[in-house]
Design an enzyme around this catalytic site. Structure first.
Site, PDB file in Angstrom:
ATOM      1  N   ASP A   1       2.378   2.556   2.538  1.00  0.00           N
ATOM      2  CA  ASP A   1       2.428   3.193   3.857  1.00  0.00           C
ATOM      3  C   ASP A   1       3.755   2.886   4.544  1.00  0.00           C
ATOM      4  O   ASP A   1       4.439   1.930   4.194  1.00  0.00           O
ATOM      5  CB  ASP A   1       1.250   2.716   4.718  1.00  0.00           C
ATOM      6  CG  ASP A   1      -0.069   3.265   4.205  1.00  0.00           C
ATOM      7  OD1 ASP A   1      -0.041   4.284   3.502  1.00  0.00           O
ATOM      8  OD2 ASP A   1      -1.118   2.668   4.504  1.00  0.00           O
TER       9      ASP A   1
ATOM     10  N   CYS B   1      -2.595   3.327   7.845  1.00  0.00           N
ATOM     11  CA  CYS B   1      -4.010   3.224   8.186  1.00  0.00           C
ATOM     12  C   CYS B   1      -4.202   2.858   9.663  1.00  0.00           C
ATOM     13  O   CYS B   1      -3.252   2.622  10.395  1.00  0.00           O
ATOM     14  CB  CYS B   1      -4.651   2.157   7.313  1.00  0.00           C
ATOM     15  SG  CYS B   1      -4.089   0.515   7.758  1.00  0.00           S
TER      16      CYS B   1
ATOM     17  N   CYS C   1       0.810  -1.222   0.000  1.00  0.00           N
ATOM     18  CA  CYS C   1       0.000   0.000   0.000  1.00  0.00           C
ATOM     19  C   CYS C   1       0.845   1.274   0.000  1.00  0.00           C
ATOM     20  O   CYS C   1       0.301   2.370  -0.144  1.00  0.00           O
ATOM     21  CB  CYS C   1      -0.926   0.014   1.215  1.00  0.00           C
ATOM     22  SG  CYS C   1      -0.002   0.036   2.755  1.00  0.00           S
TER      23      CYS C   1
ATOM     24  N   CYS D   1      -0.979  -4.914   6.931  1.00  0.00           N
ATOM     25  CA  CYS D   1      -0.615  -3.751   7.748  1.00  0.00           C
ATOM     26  C   CYS D   1       0.222  -4.181   8.962  1.00  0.00           C
ATOM     27  O   CYS D   1       1.113  -3.449   9.402  1.00  0.00           O
ATOM     28  CB  CYS D   1      -1.862  -3.007   8.210  1.00  0.00           C
ATOM     29  SG  CYS D   1      -3.079  -2.775   6.889  1.00  0.00           S
TER      30      CYS D   1
HETATM   31 FE1  FES Z   1      -1.303   0.550   4.350  1.00  0.00          FE
HETATM   32 FE2  FES Z   1      -2.792  -0.506   6.256  1.00  0.00          FE
HETATM   33  S1  FES Z   1      -3.397   0.035   4.271  1.00  0.00           S
HETATM   34  S2  FES Z   1      -0.694  -0.032   6.310  1.00  0.00           S
END
Ligand code: FES
Length: 151
Positions: free
Chosen positions: A37, A61, A35, A105
């Site tokens: 992140d 998230c 993602c 995540c």
């Molecule tokens: Fe990226 Fe949860 S969607 S860490």
């Protein structure tokens, strides 16, 4: 319909160990290939190889925030070797479960912990079981069986 259980919600709403340790002994950052992140974990380690403090910053998230809050809680007080054995699966178990599409995540937390310990090990000339072959910059592998549930 509750997608997230109370434990996950509690750690998301009131995360523990948020921030960055100024004079950290180890610092690791990991970006999810899934993602994009990011998560950073900093640790303090005493002379007995015990993790005495851990903090996180997560640009991600709610599940990533809950995972990093739980993961830092788990590793504080652990030996470095025990912390290396904390898998994303264990983090998800402690959280009482995550929706399948959110399991990746929790991988951020596992990998950020390993990266912080790797940094500590390199700086202090130490080697640990569980770090052999670890590359802090590598993309996540597919060794996480829970991730398969995402498919
Ligand atoms: Fe990226 Fe949860 S969607 S860490």
């Amino acid at each position: 319909m509750a997608l997230y259980n109370d434990t996950v919600m509690e750690h998301f709403m009131n995360p523990h160990n948020v921030g960055e340790i100024e004079d950290a002994d180890g610092k690791g950052t990991y970006g999810s290939p899934v993602c994009g992140d990011m998560m950073q974990i900093t640790i303090k380690v005493d002379e007995n190889d015990t993790i005495t403090d851990a903090k996180f910053k997560t640009f991600g998230c709610g599940s990533a925030i809950a995972s990093s809050s739980m993961a830092t809680d788990m590793i504080i007080g652990m030996s470095v070797e025990d912390a290396l054995a904390v898998s994303n699966k264990k983090i998800v178990e402690e959280l009482g479960g995550l929706p399948a599409v959110k399991v990746h995540c929790s991988v951020l937390a596992e990998h950020a912990i390993k990266s912080a310990i790797y940094d500590y090990a390199v700086k202090h000339g130490k080697t640990y079981q569980g770090l052999e072959g670890f590359d802090p910059d590598a993309e996540e592998d597919d060794h996480h069986d829970l991730e398969d549930a995402e498919e």
